[in-house]
Design an enzyme around this catalytic site. Sequence first.
Site, PDB file in Angstrom:
ATOM      1  N   ASP A  61      -9.522  -7.270  -5.221  1.00 15.39           N
ATOM      2  CA  ASP A  61     -10.889  -7.086  -4.749  1.00 15.39           C
ATOM      3  C   ASP A  61     -11.160  -7.921  -3.507  1.00 15.39           C
ATOM      4  O   ASP A  61     -11.074  -9.147  -3.535  1.00 15.39           O
ATOM      5  CB  ASP A  61     -11.851  -7.478  -5.876  1.00 15.39           C
ATOM      6  CG  ASP A  61     -13.288  -7.239  -5.500  1.00 15.39           C
ATOM      7  OD1 ASP A  61     -13.651  -6.058  -5.412  1.00 15.39           O
ATOM      8  OD2 ASP A  61     -14.033  -8.203  -5.271  1.00 15.39           O
ATOM      9  N   THR A  94     -15.395  -3.396  -0.075  1.00 15.15           N
ATOM     10  CA  THR A  94     -15.338  -4.704   0.598  1.00 15.15           C
ATOM     11  C   THR A  94     -14.095  -4.822   1.475  1.00 15.15           C
ATOM     12  O   THR A  94     -14.161  -5.378   2.561  1.00 15.15           O
ATOM     13  CB  THR A  94     -15.376  -5.853  -0.422  1.00 15.15           C
ATOM     14  OG1 THR A  94     -14.332  -5.662  -1.369  1.00 15.15           O
ATOM     15  CG2 THR A  94     -16.693  -5.885  -1.155  1.00 15.15           C
ATOM     16  N   THR A  95     -12.983  -4.284   0.998  1.00 12.25           N
ATOM     17  CA  THR A  95     -11.766  -4.341   1.815  1.00 12.25           C
ATOM     18  C   THR A  95     -11.940  -3.443   3.035  1.00 12.25           C
ATOM     19  O   THR A  95     -11.639  -3.836   4.165  1.00 12.25           O
ATOM     20  CB  THR A  95     -10.548  -3.902   0.989  1.00 12.25           C
ATOM     21  OG1 THR A  95     -10.584  -4.563  -0.274  1.00 12.25           O
ATOM     22  CG2 THR A  95      -9.257  -4.261   1.700  1.00 12.25           C
ATOM     23  N   ASP A 386     -17.408  -2.919 -10.105  1.00 12.47           N
ATOM     24  CA  ASP A 386     -17.354  -2.118  -8.876  1.00 12.47           C
ATOM     25  C   ASP A 386     -17.660  -0.664  -9.193  1.00 12.47           C
ATOM     26  O   ASP A 386     -18.428   0.002  -8.503  1.00 12.47           O
ATOM     27  CB  ASP A 386     -15.951  -2.165  -8.247  1.00 12.47           C
ATOM     28  CG  ASP A 386     -15.756  -3.402  -7.379  1.00 12.47           C
ATOM     29  OD1 ASP A 386     -16.663  -4.264  -7.370  1.00 12.47           O
ATOM     30  OD2 ASP A 386     -14.705  -3.507  -6.729  1.00 12.47           O
TER      31      ASP A 386
HETATM   32  P1  ADP Z   1     -12.318  -1.263  -1.107  1.00 13.18           P
HETATM   33  O1  ADP Z   1     -12.431  -2.732  -1.380  1.00 13.18           O
HETATM   34  O2  ADP Z   1     -12.625  -0.952   0.328  1.00 13.18           O
HETATM   35  O3  ADP Z   1     -13.074  -0.423  -2.060  1.00 13.18           O
HETATM   36  P2  ADP Z   1      -9.989  -0.195  -2.352  1.00 13.18           P
HETATM   37  O4  ADP Z   1      -8.700  -0.915  -2.518  1.00 13.18           O
HETATM   38  O5  ADP Z   1     -10.826   0.032  -3.549  1.00 13.18           O
HETATM   39  O6  ADP Z   1     -10.787  -0.939  -1.237  1.00 13.18           O
HETATM   40  O7  ADP Z   1      -9.638   1.203  -1.679  1.00 13.18           O
HETATM   41  C1  ADP Z   1     -10.615   2.145  -1.412  1.00 13.18           C
HETATM   42  C2  ADP Z   1     -10.034   3.353  -0.689  1.00 13.18           C
HETATM   43  O8  ADP Z   1      -8.999   3.960  -1.463  1.00 13.18           O
HETATM   44  C3  ADP Z   1     -11.093   4.407  -0.468  1.00 13.18           C
HETATM   45  O9  ADP Z   1     -11.035   4.826   0.854  1.00 13.18           O
HETATM   46  C4  ADP Z   1     -10.687   5.528  -1.425  1.00 13.18           C
HETATM   47  O10 ADP Z   1     -11.072   6.799  -0.971  1.00 13.18           O
HETATM   48  C5  ADP Z   1      -9.197   5.370  -1.455  1.00 13.18           C
HETATM   49  N1  ADP Z   1      -8.564   6.000  -2.627  1.00 13.18           N
HETATM   50  C6  ADP Z   1      -8.888   5.865  -3.928  1.00 13.18           C
HETATM   51  N2  ADP Z   1      -8.071   6.618  -4.724  1.00 13.18           N
HETATM   52  C7  ADP Z   1      -7.202   7.241  -3.895  1.00 13.18           C
HETATM   53  C8  ADP Z   1      -6.094   8.140  -4.073  1.00 13.18           C
HETATM   54  N3  ADP Z   1      -5.707   8.554  -5.276  1.00 13.18           N
HETATM   55  N4  ADP Z   1      -5.427   8.535  -2.964  1.00 13.18           N
HETATM   56  C9  ADP Z   1      -5.785   8.108  -1.749  1.00 13.18           C
HETATM   57  N5  ADP Z   1      -6.805   7.258  -1.509  1.00 13.18           N
HETATM   58  C10 ADP Z   1      -7.518   6.842  -2.546  1.00 13.18           C
HETATM   59 MG    MG Z   2     -12.838  -0.191  -4.065  1.00  8.95          MG
END
Ligand code: ADP
Ligand code: MG
Length: 519
Positions: A61, A94-95, A386
């Site tokens: 996170d 957040t990332t 989240d």
């Molecule tokens: P954040 O802290 O920004 O939420 P995450 O590590 O949760 O970072 O990643 C979020 C990103 O991952 C989003 O852009 C979401 O659309 C993408 N995502 C989630 N599941 C998948 C998947 N199965 N394939 C590709 N991208 C995905």
């Molecule tokens: Mg996320």
Amino acid sequence: MGGQPMFILNEDSQRTEGKDAQTSNIAAGKAVSESVRTTLGPRGMDKMLVSDAGDVVITNDGATILDEMEIEHPAAQMIVEVAQTQEDEVGDGTTTASVLAGELLKQAEDLLDDDVHPTTIVEGYHEAAQLAQDSIDEGVLDADVDEETLLKVAETSMTGKGTGDVAAEDLAKTVVGAVQHVEADSGVVRDNITVRTQTGGSSSATELVEGVIVDEEPAHENMPRSVEDATIAVVDNDIDLKESSIDAEYNITDVDQLDQAISAEEEELRGYADALADLDVDVVFVTGDIEDRAAAYLAKEGILAFESVGDDDAKSIASATGASRAGSVEDLDEDDLGEADEAHVEKFGDDELAFIEGGTAAESVTVFARGGTEHVTDELERALNDSLDVVTAALDMGGVVPGAGATEIAIADQIRNRAASIEGRKQLAVEAFADAVDVLPRTLAANTGMDPIDALVDLRSEYESEGIAGLISEGQTGVVGNPIEHGILDPAAVKQEAVESATEAATMIVRIDDVISAE
Ligand code: ADP
Ligand code: MG
């Protein structure tokens, strides 16, 4: 002024000006953003953070990582604030937000090297950010945000998180159930949802409890462990002798007097149990201590009592059951009592938890999740929170957009199309913004083990022909496809907030050309 130099700063203060100030601020901001990059997306890695005291946090996170890193550089701190704002406003992304902020800085650095004025960069970035917001609005899916959509949003936000061996699908169901349970006409009452995790006991189960769970155990072993149709009191005091009558009132000279003193005490203690029984109280939560003999009397009356109840627990029990917190047992009257269909105590490993469920208490819900170890439950708790936030955002704040980088590909394309009509050097800044947005799909690709440049080329050509293109993470690798068909959906609010907070921080840092720091 007679040629005398004038000192307006303390001798100890340090000053960095012009290009040096910009370079060092931008470097610091980029470094922070760089530190969370590898965690982005479903194939993102986790970080292990070890504090001075040796405490270990393992997480994926962004906000948690940046918080735990205890960053001090003032410009770097601004990127940390991006993540925090994102967390506070929408609870996820957040990332995404901090990676974008870092890339906006990197692009700005190149523009500064090419002698584009900081003000021009700031203007161009703001204009591009507006185009990005328009593009997000356009990308919002038409269909209603129904249960099926919410399940996809919940699952998308948890993919790749350390959710232990609980299936993301089951977690998503619990999360959506919780949000729907507290949905009112005025919107989702997010505060009525609590996440409670428990280590050990039977492993890997998540359930939705319609009520509250508190980490408290009965004050006496003979108390009932389960009560139906429970009348509940919350008392902010001890249940104890007002003052020891043995010391205070009697100068004891013989055994009779001692007996008398003891029975006076017993009577006082029994009085508490009687008073509660007269009010038909079944369960009492006491923030102070309960004297052992008083606890025994309460047990005899069939009252389930808890002592040394934490303030937070007392607050959530009171608000869930409709009870008012009374200053003492004497002060308690019928109006102060709350109710629940059921109160019971369950043992999990070494811990005992009190469940207060149903009836009035069911206005609040608790997502109750179990995991093997504390690190697992901690990360599970973050992932669930989240996910609850994104489902809330999807319902309350403007719908959903395709995930997996598709929204970002569309944003970059639309900004580039519009950039052509923007005059002067500002055009360069607008284009740089589009290049910065590309970092998100590029990073998703890199974290999936793909070549980021090839992936970007494929994504753009798919976007050209299909109008939508995301990088779907499947098993070990990623494929270019339509995220909607794969059920990968993010709330529009998460993207909007990310663009806004990243732009704000990056432009603020770019504008600084003088850093004066007191020692
Ligand atoms: P954040 O802290 O920004 O939420 P995450 O590590 O949760 O970072 O990643 C979020 C990103 O991952 C989003 O852009 C979401 O659309 C993408 N995502 C989630 N599941 C998948 C998947 N199965 N394939 C590709 N991208 C995905
Ligand atoms: Mg996320």
